[in-house]
Design a protein around this motif. Structure first.
Motif, short mmCIF file in Angstrom:
data_model
loop_
_atom_site.label_atom_id
_atom_site.label_comp_id
_atom_site.label_asym_id
_atom_site.label_seq_id
_atom_site.Cartn_x
_atom_site.Cartn_y
_atom_site.Cartn_z
N SER A 1 0.82 -1.21 0.00
CA SER A 1 0.00 0.00 0.00
C SER A 1 0.86 1.26 0.00
O SER A 1 0.37 2.36 -0.27
CB SER A 1 -0.94 0.01 1.21
N ILE A 2 2.15 1.13 0.31
CA ILE A 2 3.06 2.27 0.27
C ILE A 2 3.65 2.34 -1.13
O ILE A 2 4.46 1.48 -1.53
CB ILE A 2 4.17 2.12 1.33
N VAL A 3 3.25 3.35 -1.90
CA VAL A 3 3.63 3.41 -3.32
C VAL A 3 4.40 4.67 -3.68
O VAL A 3 4.91 4.78 -4.80
CB VAL A 3 2.37 3.30 -4.21
N ALA A 4 4.51 5.63 -2.76
CA ALA A 4 5.21 6.87 -3.09
C ALA A 4 6.69 6.60 -3.35
O ALA A 4 7.32 5.76 -2.69
CB ALA A 4 5.05 7.89 -1.96
N ALA A 5 7.24 7.33 -4.31
CA ALA A 5 8.64 7.14 -4.69
C ALA A 5 9.56 7.43 -3.51
O ALA A 5 9.37 8.39 -2.77
CB ALA A 5 8.99 8.06 -5.86
N GLY A 6 10.55 6.58 -3.33
CA GLY A 6 11.56 6.80 -2.31
C GLY A 6 11.19 6.29 -0.93
O GLY A 6 12.02 6.36 -0.02
#
Length: 308
Positions: free
Chosen positions: A293-298
């Motif tokens: 569910s964590i998809v943000a870059a970096g």
């Protein structure tokens, strides 16, 4: 005042809580944790230089196979035991238990279904193994309760035709019933410190009443439950949690170190100390699973460390 780091030496201390990922998201405080560690396992593949003497690696590929963690806790809280045993915990209020059936043997003890409140009255009564019936075969050791007394068959045989014989007499007295001989063994209601003594977990037969408990005596025990928790082991298929370490670096002026493991799943413990001379410990092992569910870059899908 802003926190400023003065050293990168590290001795960690802090509190750990786990928050269910679904359902009731009330945090559970782990308590006094002596050790917390995380390890990463990888599958490593290398392409070796076979063209030149001395070899060497031309390329390396490492894939994460697992992220694991372990805590050592010495707070024997019911919630911790439930996590370590992949189980559940419930509470029992101080209510009355009526006529719990147990069997007590000479020189032995009975552990009740619940921890009793020994400050409250415990009533112990004989539970007959049978009842009197006319013209019936009775075996040695059969017991009935008549006239508030326990009668035991000491001579096997067949009871008389109706009417029922008069069952009376003091301890040790006998009653003839057809070809059966009944012997008075005890009053129906047993007496504390005469027939048994109360323990923290139940009752123990006293030597003076060994004849009564020979072969086992079925009992009806009524008591008040002490307020208590019940931990049921291996009943949870594996709830997932957000694990939060609210820590500090003891050698760096107590500056904050905050660790979040996004998706934690506990395994059954590999060690639970129940007897010993030192404070007991609970080893709580877990896997840090990939949180898709964590998809943000970096951003890591496994864990995040915040520090000064």
């Amino acid at each position: 005042m802003a926190q400023v780091s003065t050293t990168r030496g590290y001795i960690g201390k802090g509190k750990i809580s786990i928050i269910p990922k679904t359902g009731d998201k009330t945090p559970v405080e782990i308590g006094n944790c002596k050790a917390l560690s995380v390890s990463v396992d990888t599958d490593r593949k290398a392409r070796i230089d076979y063209q030149n003497a001395g070899g060497g690696e031309l390329d390396v590929l490492e894939r994460i196979t697992s992220v694991k963690g372990e805590m050592t806790v010495d707070d024997f809280k019911p919630e911790n035991l439930a996590q370590a045993l992949r189980g559940s915990v419930s509470s029992e209020s101080a209510t009355t238990v009526t006529d719990e059936i147990q069997s007590l043997y000479a020189g032995r003890s009975v552990v009740l279904d619940y921890i009793p409140d020994t400050a409250q009255t415990i009533t112990v009564k004989a539970a007959p193994s049978t009842v009197w019936v006319a013209e019936t075969v009775y075996s040695l050791g059969d017991r009935i309760v008549e006239g508030n007394k326990v009668f035991e068959v000491t001579t096997a045989g067949t009871s008389k035709a109706a009417p029922k014989p008069t069952f009376t007499g003091t301890i040790g007295a006998t009653v003839t019933d057809g070809t059966v001989t009944w012997t008075v063994r005890a009053p129906e209601t047993l007496v504390e410190d005469t027939h048994y003594k109360v323990t923290n977990s139940g009752i123990t037969a006293l030597p003076a009443a060994a004849a009564l408990f020979a072969g086992g005596l079925r009992l009806k025990i009524s008591y008040t439950k002490n307020l208590q928790y019940l931990v049921q082991a291996l009943t949870d298929a594996g709830t997932e949690y957000l694990l939060v370490f609210d820590g500090l670096n003891e050698v760096d002026s107590g500056n904050s170190v905050i660790v979040k493991i996004h998706r934690t799943k506990f395994s059954p413990t590999s060690g639970l100390d129940l007897i010993g001379d030192d404070f007991g410990e609970i080893k709580m092992e877990f896997s840090a699973l990939k949180d898709a569910s964590i998809v943000a870059a970096g951003l890591s899908q496994y864990m995040q460390i915040a520090m000064v």
